[in-house]
Scaffold this motif. Structure first.
Motif, PDB file in Angstrom:
ATOM      1  N   ILE A  78      17.830  -3.257  10.414  1.00  0.00           N
ATOM      2  CA  ILE A  78      16.505  -2.647  10.514  1.00  0.00           C
ATOM      3  C   ILE A  78      15.805  -2.765   9.170  1.00  0.00           C
ATOM      4  CG2 ILE A  78      15.241  -0.508  10.951  1.00  0.00           C
ATOM      5  CD1 ILE A  78      17.640   0.422  12.593  1.00  0.00           C
ATOM      6  N   GLU A  79      14.578  -3.252   9.177  1.00  0.00           N
ATOM      7  CA  GLU A  79      13.818  -3.379   7.939  1.00  0.00           C
ATOM      8  C   GLU A  79      13.103  -2.060   7.651  1.00  0.00           C
ATOM      9  OE1 GLU A  79      11.483  -7.005   7.378  1.00  0.00           O
ATOM     10  OE2 GLU A  79      12.408  -7.762   9.208  1.00  0.00           O
ATOM     11  N   VAL A  80      13.507  -1.392   6.596  1.00  0.00           N
ATOM     12  CA  VAL A  80      12.849  -0.165   6.142  1.00  0.00           C
ATOM     13  C   VAL A  80      12.326  -0.430   4.730  1.00  0.00           C
ATOM     14  CG1 VAL A  80      13.145   2.274   5.596  1.00  0.00           C
ATOM     15  CG2 VAL A  80      14.330   1.285   7.560  1.00  0.00           C
ATOM     16  N   ASP A  81      11.030  -0.178   4.535  1.00  0.00           N
ATOM     17  CA  ASP A  81      10.398  -0.549   3.271  1.00  0.00           C
ATOM     18  C   ASP A  81      10.496   0.537   2.199  1.00  0.00           C
ATOM     19  OD1 ASP A  81       9.441  -3.057   4.333  1.00  0.00           O
ATOM     20  OD2 ASP A  81       8.013  -1.886   5.489  1.00  0.00           O
ATOM     21  N   LYS A  82      10.524   1.802   2.614  1.00  0.00           N
ATOM     22  CA  LYS A  82      10.622   2.908   1.653  1.00  0.00           C
ATOM     23  C   LYS A  82      11.544   3.977   2.224  1.00  0.00           C
ATOM     24  CE  LYS A  82       8.152   3.191  -1.504  1.00  0.00           C
ATOM     25  NZ  LYS A  82       8.222   2.651  -2.875  1.00  0.00           N
ATOM     26  N   TRP A  83      12.262   4.630   1.324  1.00  0.00           N
ATOM     27  CA  TRP A  83      13.074   5.791   1.700  1.00  0.00           C
ATOM     28  C   TRP A  83      12.679   6.951   0.784  1.00  0.00           C
ATOM     29  CZ3 TRP A  83      16.448   5.409   5.794  1.00  0.00           C
ATOM     30  CH2 TRP A  83      16.879   4.130   6.179  1.00  0.00           C
TER      31      TRP A  83
ATOM     32  N   VAL B 172       0.835  -1.200   0.000  1.00  0.00           N
ATOM     33  CA  VAL B 172       0.000   0.000   0.000  1.00  0.00           C
ATOM     34  C   VAL B 172       0.869   1.249   0.000  1.00  0.00           C
ATOM     35  CG1 VAL B 172      -0.301   0.324   2.498  1.00  0.00           C
ATOM     36  CG2 VAL B 172      -2.124   0.981   0.957  1.00  0.00           C
ATOM     37  N   ALA B 173       2.039   1.203   0.631  1.00  0.00           N
ATOM     38  CA  ALA B 173       2.945   2.356   0.581  1.00  0.00           C
ATOM     39  C   ALA B 173       3.426   2.594  -0.847  1.00  0.00           C
ATOM     40  CB  ALA B 173       4.132   2.131   1.520  1.00  0.00           C
ATOM     41  N   ASP B 174       3.730   1.523  -1.563  1.00  0.00           N
ATOM     42  CA  ASP B 174       4.104   1.649  -2.974  1.00  0.00           C
ATOM     43  C   ASP B 174       2.987   2.328  -3.762  1.00  0.00           C
ATOM     44  OD1 ASP B 174       6.609   0.496  -2.791  1.00  0.00           O
ATOM     45  OD2 ASP B 174       5.872  -1.527  -3.155  1.00  0.00           O
ATOM     46  N   PHE B 175       1.738   1.903  -3.494  1.00  0.00           N
ATOM     47  CA  PHE B 175       0.599   2.477  -4.206  1.00  0.00           C
ATOM     48  C   PHE B 175       0.483   3.977  -3.938  1.00  0.00           C
ATOM     49  CE2 PHE B 175      -3.796   3.908  -4.159  1.00  0.00           C
ATOM     50  CZ  PHE B 175      -4.204   3.588  -5.435  1.00  0.00           C
ATOM     51  N   ILE B 176       0.623   4.375  -2.685  1.00  0.00           N
ATOM     52  CA  ILE B 176       0.509   5.790  -2.330  1.00  0.00           C
ATOM     53  C   ILE B 176       1.609   6.611  -3.009  1.00  0.00           C
ATOM     54  CG2 ILE B 176       0.683   7.439  -0.414  1.00  0.00           C
ATOM     55  CD1 ILE B 176      -0.617   5.251   1.359  1.00  0.00           C
ATOM     56  N   PHE B 177       2.828   6.103  -2.998  1.00  0.00           N
ATOM     57  CA  PHE B 177       3.939   6.809  -3.653  1.00  0.00           C
ATOM     58  C   PHE B 177       3.659   6.961  -5.151  1.00  0.00           C
ATOM     59  CE2 PHE B 177       6.119   6.934   0.167  1.00  0.00           C
ATOM     60  CZ  PHE B 177       7.410   7.424   0.040  1.00  0.00           C
TER      61      PHE B 177
END
Length: 331
Positions: A225-230, A202-207
């Motif tokens: 640390i797992e970070v999904d978006k920067w 869903v973060a990909d979709f919003i971006f």
């Protein structure tokens, strides 16, 4: 089906296993052997063929030997060989085929609804979008799973009724419950995989919807640390976004990311999109908040309302509906 002990033979060697089942069924039907000789022949054929399905130079070979040894111990009668054949033909293989139709993510159920929410209400309803995405994905995937279980269960009932061997209704129930148990175990693995990627999706979709550009991970940043978006801010610093239903599985990792480490890599903050905040204690919020981490929580949730009104925690929590505007202000 224990892949740690026996490898993925039931999935990777499916065709070979079905050929083996056909051989065993043919040998079982032979009349020119005594029961004792037939059993020895069946057992030797089964264990030899299992081992021959893998390359001796691979790790899978040792795992196939484990499986052959286990079958050597478990198979004690001709009936046991028949049970092996039924399990392969009517339980394992149908489940393999059905699982290919189970979604690996919930994206296909959610994108249209998500677009309609943003088209209609705009960025002020980002919280609604995220929660709806979660609910739609869960229901849509479960509906597909249930339909597949019913379809394959019905086929199994028909196959059992057509078996040309003596069997009671109790025998059938053992097979049917084993089928459902194994199907559910493997579906559970699929659900776990989907749950781990849902909010990242869903973060990909919003971006994509708002045209935000993702940034790459800071070079030499080796924290576990797992970070999904920067994304990169206009002043050159970056923000990391972690997308999870709860913080539970990342808590120990995140507690190691101190403010000094983040600043060294020009990381302004780490943001957490959280939809289930019941396990988000005040201690966690304060401890991580002091390290430059921020929690985006459902606006109407009790946790957000309590923390937003608290003088020591209000700077560490933000409403989900502000997520897009906060990104826009920084970039």
């Amino acid at each position: 089906m224990n892949t740690d002990q026996f490898g993925a033979m039931c999935k990777l060697k499916e065709k070979s296993l079905l050929n083996l089942v056909s051989i065993l069924e043919t040998l079982t039907a032979q009349k020119n052997f005594s029961d004792e000789d037939k059993f020895l022949l069946l057992k030797k054929t089964l264990t030899n063929e299992i081992v021959s399905m893998t390359n001796p130079k691979t790790k899978a070979y040792n795992l196939s030997i484990n499986l052959a040894n286990q079958l050597e111990r478990d198979i004690k009668t001709i009936d046991d060989v028949t049970i092996f054949c039924i399990a392969m033909r009517y339980v394992v293989v149908p489940i393999n085929h059905a699982l290919a139709s189970v979604p690996t993510n919930d994206k296909q159920f959610c994108e249209r609804a998500a677009k309609n929410i943003l088209d209609t209400f705009g960025q002020e309803k980002i919280g609604m979008l995220i929660e709806t995405w979660d609910n739609l994905g869960l229901k849509g995937c479960l509906d597909i799973e249930r339909a597949l279980v019913v379809e394959e269960f019905t086929k199994l009932v028909e196959n059992l009724s057509g078996l040309n061997i003596s069997h009671s209704s109790f025998d059938d129930n053992i097979i049917l419950t084993a089928f459902v148990q194994e199907f559910e175990r493997r579906l559970g693995q699929k659900r776990k995989s989907r749950g781990g990627t849902s909010l990242e999706t869903v973060a990909d979709f919003i971006f994509d919807y708002y045209g935000f550009k993702s940034a790459s991970k800071p070079s030499h940043f080796d924290q576990d640390i797992e970070v999904d978006k920067w994304f990169k801010c206009k002043d050159g610093w970056i923000v990391g976004i972690s997308c999870k239903r709860t913080l539970r599985e990342r808590w120990k990792q995140l507690s190691q990311a101190d403010r000094g480490t983040l600043s060294h890599f020009k990381i302004r903050e780490l943001w957490h999109l959280i939809t289930f905040d019941k396990d988000l204690s005040d201690d966690k919020i304060v401890r991580l908040g002091e390290q430059g981490q921020v929690f985006y929580l459902p606006d109407s949730g009790e946790t957000y309302r309590r923390c937003a009104a608290h003088p020591g925690m209000k700077n560490y929590v933000r409403p989900l509906n502000n997520f897009v505007e906060d990104i826009r202000n920084l970039i």
